[in-house]
Design a protein around this motif. Structure first.
Motif, PDB file in Angstrom:
ATOM      1  N   PHE A 227      32.505  16.142  -5.500  1.00 42.48           N
ATOM      2  CA  PHE A 227      31.881  16.494  -4.227  1.00 42.48           C
ATOM      3  C   PHE A 227      31.101  15.324  -3.633  1.00 42.48           C
ATOM      4  CE2 PHE A 227      28.546  18.239  -1.539  1.00 42.48           C
ATOM      5  CZ  PHE A 227      29.269  19.113  -0.740  1.00 42.48           C
ATOM      6  N   ARG A 228      30.469  14.517  -4.491  1.00 44.64           N
ATOM      7  CA  ARG A 228      29.668  13.422  -3.941  1.00 44.64           C
ATOM      8  C   ARG A 228      30.542  12.389  -3.227  1.00 44.64           C
ATOM      9  NH1 ARG A 228      28.566  12.369  -9.656  1.00 44.64           N
ATOM     10  NH2 ARG A 228      26.536  13.315  -9.257  1.00 44.64           N
ATOM     11  N   ILE A 229      31.815  12.280  -3.612  1.00 41.83           N
ATOM     12  CA  ILE A 229      32.725  11.372  -2.906  1.00 41.83           C
ATOM     13  C   ILE A 229      33.063  11.952  -1.539  1.00 41.83           C
ATOM     14  CG2 ILE A 229      34.923  10.140  -3.022  1.00 41.83           C
ATOM     15  CD1 ILE A 229      34.820  10.480  -6.049  1.00 41.83           C
ATOM     16  N   LEU A 230      33.353  13.261  -1.503  1.00 40.17           N
ATOM     17  CA  LEU A 230      33.585  13.925  -0.219  1.00 40.17           C
ATOM     18  C   LEU A 230      32.376  13.764   0.685  1.00 40.17           C
ATOM     19  CD1 LEU A 230      35.039  15.943   1.690  1.00 40.17           C
ATOM     20  CD2 LEU A 230      33.952  17.785   0.373  1.00 40.17           C
ATOM     21  N   ASP A 231      31.200  13.919   0.125  1.00 35.34           N
ATOM     22  CA  ASP A 231      29.966  13.807   0.907  1.00 35.34           C
ATOM     23  C   ASP A 231      29.842  12.426   1.543  1.00 35.34           C
ATOM     24  OD1 ASP A 231      27.903  15.384   1.779  1.00 35.34           O
ATOM     25  OD2 ASP A 231      26.505  14.769   0.219  1.00 35.34           O
ATOM     26  N   ALA A 232      30.238  11.399   0.805  1.00 39.02           N
ATOM     27  CA  ALA A 232      30.173  10.037   1.347  1.00 39.02           C
ATOM     28  C   ALA A 232      31.221   9.835   2.449  1.00 39.02           C
ATOM     29  CB  ALA A 232      30.372   9.026   0.226  1.00 39.02           C
ATOM     30  N   PHE A 233      32.425  10.345   2.239  1.00 39.57           N
ATOM     31  CA  PHE A 233      33.491  10.166   3.223  1.00 39.57           C
ATOM     32  C   PHE A 233      33.195  10.872   4.545  1.00 39.57           C
ATOM     33  CE2 PHE A 233      37.036   9.367  -0.126  1.00 39.57           C
ATOM     34  CZ  PHE A 233      36.621   8.050  -0.224  1.00 39.57           C
ATOM     35  N   THR A 234      32.466  11.991   4.487  1.00 40.62           N
ATOM     36  CA  THR A 234      32.203  12.737   5.721  1.00 40.62           C
ATOM     37  C   THR A 234      31.315  11.967   6.695  1.00 40.62           C
ATOM     38  OG1 THR A 234      30.377  13.887   4.607  1.00 40.62           O
ATOM     39  CG2 THR A 234      32.498  15.015   4.695  1.00 40.62           C
ATOM     40  N   MET A 235      30.669  10.900   6.222  1.00 38.68           N
ATOM     41  CA  MET A 235      29.864  10.085   7.127  1.00 38.68           C
ATOM     42  C   MET A 235      30.719   9.467   8.226  1.00 38.68           C
ATOM     43  SD  MET A 235      26.790  10.447   6.320  1.00 38.68           S
ATOM     44  CE  MET A 235      26.146   9.233   7.458  1.00 38.68           C
ATOM     45  N   TYR A 236      32.006   9.263   7.957  1.00 39.94           N
ATOM     46  CA  TYR A 236      32.899   8.721   8.986  1.00 39.94           C
ATOM     47  C   TYR A 236      32.992   9.692  10.162  1.00 39.94           C
ATOM     48  CZ  TYR A 236      37.229   7.117  11.212  1.00 39.94           C
ATOM     49  OH  TYR A 236      38.164   6.691  12.115  1.00 39.94           O
ATOM     50  N   GLY A 237      33.219  10.978   9.853  1.00 32.49           N
ATOM     51  CA  GLY A 237      33.262  11.977  10.908  1.00 32.49           C
ATOM     52  C   GLY A 237      31.928  12.139  11.609  1.00 32.49           C
ATOM     53  N   TYR A 238      30.844  12.037  10.826  1.00 32.08           N
ATOM     54  CA  TYR A 238      29.502  12.164  11.409  1.00 32.08           C
ATOM     55  C   TYR A 238      29.246  11.079  12.451  1.00 32.08           C
ATOM     56  CZ  TYR A 238      24.418  11.833  11.746  1.00 32.08           C
ATOM     57  OH  TYR A 238      23.141  11.746  12.211  1.00 32.08           O
ATOM     58  N   ALA A 309      40.020  19.481   1.999  1.00 29.53           N
ATOM     59  CA  ALA A 309      38.963  20.028   2.853  1.00 29.53           C
ATOM     60  C   ALA A 309      38.372  18.957   3.753  1.00 29.53           C
ATOM     61  CB  ALA A 309      37.866  20.649   1.984  1.00 29.53           C
ATOM     62  N   PHE A 310      38.430  17.696   3.325  1.00 23.61           N
ATOM     63  CA  PHE A 310      37.891  16.581   4.106  1.00 23.61           C
ATOM     64  C   PHE A 310      38.514  16.516   5.490  1.00 23.61           C
ATOM     65  CE2 PHE A 310      38.358  11.798   4.799  1.00 23.61           C
ATOM     66  CZ  PHE A 310      37.127  11.675   5.420  1.00 23.61           C
ATOM     67  N   ILE A 311      39.780  16.856   5.605  1.00 24.65           N
ATOM     68  CA  ILE A 311      40.457  16.833   6.903  1.00 24.65           C
ATOM     69  C   ILE A 311      39.809  17.839   7.844  1.00 24.65           C
ATOM     70  CG2 ILE A 311      42.655  17.275   8.071  1.00 24.65           C
ATOM     71  CD1 ILE A 311      44.068  16.348   5.528  1.00 24.65           C
ATOM     72  N   SER A 314      36.178  16.925   8.850  1.00 28.23           N
ATOM     73  CA  SER A 314      36.172  15.913   9.913  1.00 28.23           C
ATOM     74  C   SER A 314      36.454  16.537  11.270  1.00 28.23           C
ATOM     75  CB  SER A 314      37.214  14.828   9.606  1.00 28.23           C
ATOM     76  OG  SER A 314      36.934  14.193   8.368  1.00 28.23           O
ATOM     77  N   GLY A 315      37.322  17.550  11.297  1.00 29.87           N
ATOM     78  CA  GLY A 315      37.604  18.232  12.551  1.00 29.87           C
ATOM     79  C   GLY A 315      36.382  18.920  13.128  1.00 29.87           C
ATOM     80  N   ILE A 316      35.479  19.384  12.256  1.00 22.71           N
ATOM     81  CA  ILE A 316      34.251  20.031  12.722  1.00 22.71           C
ATOM     82  C   ILE A 316      33.417  19.058  13.543  1.00 22.71           C
ATOM     83  CG2 ILE A 316      32.049  20.987  11.920  1.00 22.71           C
ATOM     84  CD1 ILE A 316      33.579  22.274   9.615  1.00 22.71           C
ATOM     85  N   TYR A 317      33.444  17.772  13.169  1.00 20.54           N
ATOM     86  CA  TYR A 317      32.656  16.776  13.892  1.00 20.54           C
ATOM     87  C   TYR A 317      33.248  16.454  15.263  1.00 20.54           C
ATOM     88  CZ  TYR A 317      29.837  15.872   9.769  1.00 20.54           C
ATOM     89  OH  TYR A 317      28.971  16.004   8.728  1.00 20.54           O
ATOM     90  N   LEU A 318      34.435  16.941  15.548  1.00 20.40           N
ATOM     91  CA  LEU A 318      35.012  16.784  16.888  1.00 20.40           C
ATOM     92  C   LEU A 318      34.865  18.070  17.691  1.00 20.40           C
ATOM     93  CD1 LEU A 318      36.647  15.379  19.080  1.00 20.40           C
ATOM     94  CD2 LEU A 318      38.730  15.975  17.815  1.00 20.40           C
ATOM     95  N   PHE A 319      35.437  19.152  17.198  1.00 19.98           N
ATOM     96  CA  PHE A 319      35.459  20.396  17.965  1.00 19.98           C
ATOM     97  C   PHE A 319      34.092  21.094  17.946  1.00 19.98           C
ATOM     98  CE2 PHE A 319      39.798  19.617  16.460  1.00 19.98           C
ATOM     99  CZ  PHE A 319      40.440  19.524  17.684  1.00 19.98           C
TER     100      PHE A 319
END
Length: 461
Positions: A227-238, A309-311, A314-319
């Motif tokens: 999960f901590r890797i997913l948490d780091a990757f979501t910063m791109y969408g943020y 789930a990362f995909i 990331s969509g949440i940060y757009l829509f």
């Protein structure tokens, strides 16, 4: 077993009784309240006690000593209370940084905002590096000093943000007006509720794993590896969301169509996200073995599911950002509440049977459901057909990248080399499928720079 008693409160609701004594020392039936607690603990066989003292804690230590007079063994710690106050300060500084960043983004100083978004982390890396490998600091790095160094990094970043806002806005005059503060509080309650609900369904997994399984702590740790890797990757969408929010808000206010920007942002966001997600799924085992030395077989499965789930995250940060700019917080809160209860229900069903892997599946289904709901409401609110927002080619691209990854994984090469080759193939496929609209990127950047320059002139005037 050691019992920890938190006795650091100031007892403001017991004043004037606590003006000169700590709350734990208030007399109840002839002796301090804390003495009653210690007596009850001793009666149950718990005699090893650690008291976390804060406000007037010296009186507690002077009265009870080492606890031998009561037949218990008492230790004292004032450090935890001090750390708690510093952690509260750090949270305040982090929120203050976000406030300054919102002003900077509103002025369209995107490059300055990008620097500010990583400045606290950069300072932490520098400070921790100096603490570990130099003799500049007269202390040995531990968790306490980590918190103190974080305070320094947050403070310096907040000060930088203040200076940037002050330089570019001549009308910046901080002042407190109770009526306006109450109005802002009421208006921001929906945002606070949305943040709370989103955090609950996004973070509750590890808590439920720990509580529902006999070996819950171990399983929660295995889940955290992925999960901590997913948490780091979501910063791109943020980062995308931070940039898109003021753009969407301005276009909606000026009643301009947002279809082209949605499609453009979707491709810029999703092509790298899908490429990284598919690469992580294919190379899940070697990636986890590179990072960890135990439980990698099961954590790699969890990692693969979470990268799916990362995909959707990331969509949440757009829509989700688009609905926020539109002011449709009611819909967002409803979707977040549905996501929360859905996640709780799925975790309740899947964790007892499949453990941490079941919780990962619950996260995937929940994020997919929330994102799908946001896309549906964006389509209804703005009258945009689904295929105008999400090009069908992205699904073909996802399948081709996954197949290419499987082929690269079987090449007789080092993992690093085949991983890079897979990402290179993903870039080529994106260009062949015209998922990188280079012409639109150049035009959009030119318009953005022109708009930013004009806005800067207006602000200075």
């Amino acid at each position: 077993m050691q019992v920890v008693i938190l006795a650091g409160g100031m007892g403001t609701r017991l004043r004037p009784l606590t003006n000169t004594i700590p709350k734990a020392m208030v007399t109840v039936r002839g002796k301090p309240f804390l003495e009653h607690q210690l007596g009850l603990l001793k009666a149950t066989g718990l005699t090893d006690v650690l008291i976390l003292a804060g406000y007037l804690g010296g009186q507690i230590e002077e009265y009870f000593g080492d606890g031998s007079a009561l037949g218990v063994r008492i230790g004292y710690s004032h450090e935890q209370i001090r750390l708690l106050w510093f952690l509260i300060l750090n949270q305040f500084l982090a929120s203050l940084i976000l406030y300054f960043r919102s002003n900077i983004t509103g002025l369209h100083f995107f490059r300055a905002d990008s620097v500010l978004s990583v400045l606290d982390r950069l300072l932490m890396i520098i400070l921790i590096g100096l603490a570990l490998w130099s003799h500049l600091f007269p202390f040995e790095l531990d968790i306490s000093w980590y918190v103190y160094l974080q305070t320094i990094a947050y403070g310096a970043t907040a000060l930088t943000g203040f200076v940037l806002v002050r330089v570019h806005t001549d009308f910046f005059r901080p002042r407190f007006e109770p009526a306006k503060a109450l109005k802002i509080l009421k208006e921001t309650l929906p945002f606070a509720l949305l943040t709370l609900l989103s955090a609950l369904y996004y973070r509750v997994d590890s808590v439920m794993i720990e509580r529902m399984l006999p070996d819950g702590k171990e399983q929660a740790g295995i889940y955290a590896q992925a999960f901590r890797i997913l948490d780091a990757f979501t910063m791109y969408g943020y980062l995308f969301g931070v940039i898109l929010l003021p753009l969407f808000s301005r276009m909606i206010k000026e009643q301009k169509p947002v279809t082209d920007l949605i499609r453009f942002a979707f491709l810029l966001l999703m092509v790298p996200v899908v490429s990284l997600s598919m690469a992580s799924i294919v190379y899940r085992q070697p990636l986890m073995e590179l990072l960890y030395h135990s439980h990698t077989e099961i954590s790699s499965v969890i990692f693969a599911i979470l990268m799916g789930a990362f995909i959707f995250v990331s969509g949440i940060y757009l829509f989700g950002v688009l609905l926020t700019a539109y002011g449709d917080l009611r819909t967002l809160n409803i979707l977040a509440a549905i996501g929360f209860f859905l996640n709780i229900g799925l975790n309740g069903l899947l964790i007892p049977r499949y453990g941490a892997v079941g919780s990962a599946w619950a996260s995937l289904v929940t994020t997919a459901g929330v994102t799908t709901g946001q896309i549906f409401f964006v389509s209804r609110r703005f009258g945009i057909p689904f295929m105008q927002m999400i090009p069908g080619r992205i699904f073909l691209f996802t399948a081709l990248v996954f197949v290419a990854g499987l082929g690269c994984f079987r090449l007789p090469l080092e993992m690093y080399a085949s991983f890079v080759i897979m990402l290179g193939i993903a870039v080529i496929l994106a260009l062949l499928l015209r998922l990188f609209p280079l012409r639109h990127m150049t035009v959009s950047y030119t318009h953005l720079r022109a708009h930013e320059t004009s806005l800067h002139l207006v602000c200075r005037l």
